[in-house]
Design a protein around this motif. Structure first.
Motif, PDB file in Angstrom:
ATOM      1  N   THR A 116      -1.441  -5.196  24.992  1.00 12.79           N
ATOM      2  CA  THR A 116      -1.786  -4.480  26.227  1.00 12.79           C
ATOM      3  C   THR A 116      -3.157  -4.935  26.719  1.00 12.79           C
ATOM      4  N   THR A 117      -4.101  -5.021  25.805  1.00 15.51           N
ATOM      5  CA  THR A 117      -5.456  -5.445  26.151  1.00 15.51           C
ATOM      6  C   THR A 117      -5.459  -6.881  26.678  1.00 15.51           C
ATOM      7  N   GLU A 118      -4.668  -7.767  26.046  1.00 10.61           N
ATOM      8  CA  GLU A 118      -4.589  -9.157  26.501  1.00 10.61           C
ATOM      9  C   GLU A 118      -4.060  -9.234  27.934  1.00 10.61           C
ATOM     10  N   LEU A 119      -2.998  -8.488  28.217  1.00  9.14           N
ATOM     11  CA  LEU A 119      -2.423  -8.496  29.562  1.00  9.14           C
ATOM     12  C   LEU A 119      -3.416  -7.934  30.576  1.00  9.14           C
ATOM     13  N   GLN A 120      -4.043  -6.824  30.219  1.00 10.50           N
ATOM     14  CA  GLN A 120      -5.022  -6.214  31.117  1.00 10.50           C
ATOM     15  C   GLN A 120      -6.185  -7.173  31.362  1.00 10.50           C
ATOM     16  N   ALA A 121      -6.635  -7.857  30.340  1.00 11.13           N
ATOM     17  CA  ALA A 121      -7.741  -8.808  30.493  1.00 11.13           C
ATOM     18  C   ALA A 121      -7.360  -9.956  31.424  1.00 11.13           C
ATOM     19  N   GLU A 152       5.606 -10.708  25.605  1.00 11.87           N
ATOM     20  CA  GLU A 152       5.024 -10.453  24.290  1.00 11.87           C
ATOM     21  C   GLU A 152       4.742  -8.972  24.092  1.00 11.87           C
ATOM     22  N   LEU A 153       4.260  -8.299  25.141  1.00 10.08           N
ATOM     23  CA  LEU A 153       4.016  -6.857  25.049  1.00 10.08           C
ATOM     24  C   LEU A 153       5.323  -6.109  24.829  1.00 10.08           C
ATOM     25  N   ARG A 154       6.363  -6.475  25.579  1.00  7.95           N
ATOM     26  CA  ARG A 154       7.673  -5.834  25.399  1.00  7.95           C
ATOM     27  C   ARG A 154       8.191  -6.016  23.976  1.00  7.95           C
ATOM     28  N   GLU A 155       8.061  -7.229  23.471  1.00  7.89           N
ATOM     29  CA  GLU A 155       8.522  -7.517  22.109  1.00  7.89           C
ATOM     30  C   GLU A 155       7.735  -6.693  21.086  1.00  7.89           C
ATOM     31  N   ALA A 156       6.427  -6.602  21.265  1.00 11.80           N
ATOM     32  CA  ALA A 156       5.596  -5.814  20.350  1.00 11.80           C
ATOM     33  C   ALA A 156       6.001  -4.340  20.394  1.00 11.80           C
ATOM     34  N   ARG A 157       6.290  -3.848  21.595  1.00 10.84           N
ATOM     35  CA  ARG A 157       6.734  -2.444  21.719  1.00 10.84           C
ATOM     36  C   ARG A 157       8.084  -2.233  21.032  1.00 10.84           C
ATOM     37  N   GLN A 158       8.994  -3.188  21.178  1.00 11.16           N
ATOM     38  CA  GLN A 158      10.296  -3.077  20.519  1.00 11.16           C
ATOM     39  C   GLN A 158      10.128  -3.054  19.002  1.00 11.16           C
ATOM     40  N   LEU A 178       1.460 -14.788  32.948  1.00  8.50           N
ATOM     41  CA  LEU A 178       1.579 -13.331  32.998  1.00  8.50           C
ATOM     42  C   LEU A 178       2.942 -12.879  32.472  1.00  8.50           C
ATOM     43  N   LYS A 179       3.988 -13.578  32.858  1.00  5.78           N
ATOM     44  CA  LYS A 179       5.329 -13.231  32.370  1.00  5.78           C
ATOM     45  C   LYS A 179       5.398 -13.349  30.855  1.00  5.78           C
TER      46      LYS A 179
END
Length: 144
Positions: free
Chosen positions: A106-111, A73-79, A67-68
């Motif tokens: 986002t979808t990967e994390l939510q899944a 990865e989501l944070r990096e993509a947002r940056q 999860l971390k």
């Protein structure tokens, strides 16, 4: 520059400015919400009975490193997306790719989180699942 191309440029820039303002307001709202509401996941978890919360907590902790990594990865993509937004000139195709990457992360994390929830629900007796109550989201649900 002809009047037609100038007008098209103004329209495109106006739309991009509107999108940027909306995204910035969303991010600012999310930031304020996290500062005013401590532990939002914990509040959502209150929708579930204690036994289910405990099982979810254990499963989330077991999947912690995965999860971390997904959150990172989501944070990096947002940056990367915000870097593309700040670039001059704006590369709309790069922005669309960056936005698609943020959506995918986002979808990967939510899944991942939903899969953990599904595992907990699969092992929970029906009597416990009957105690689940949807969380309230204030004004978002009013009128629907």
């Amino acid at each position: 520059m002809s009047t037609g191309s100038r007008r098209a440029t103004i329209i495109v820039l106006s739309v991009l400015l509107l999108i940027s303002v909306c995204l910035n307001l969303f991010v600012a709202g999310a930031w304020v919400a996290t500062r005013w509401h401590s532990r939002p996941l914990a509040k959502v978890m209150l929708s579930y009975p204690p036994s289910l919360r405990q099982d979810m907590r254990e499963r989330l902790l077991a999947e912690g490193p995965r999860l971390k990594a997904a959150i990172f990865e989501l944070r990096e993509a947002r940056q990367r997306m915000f870097a593309v937004m700040r670039a001059d000139p704006l590369d709309k195709e790069a922005l669309e790719r960056a936005m698609a990457d943020v959506r995918a992360k986002t979808t990967e994390l939510q899944a991942m989180v939903q899969a953990i929830l599904a595992e907990s629900l699969e092992n929970a007796p029906a009597s416990e699942r009957q105690k689940i109550r949807p969380p309230g989201f204030g004004f978002l649900l009013k009128g629907f």
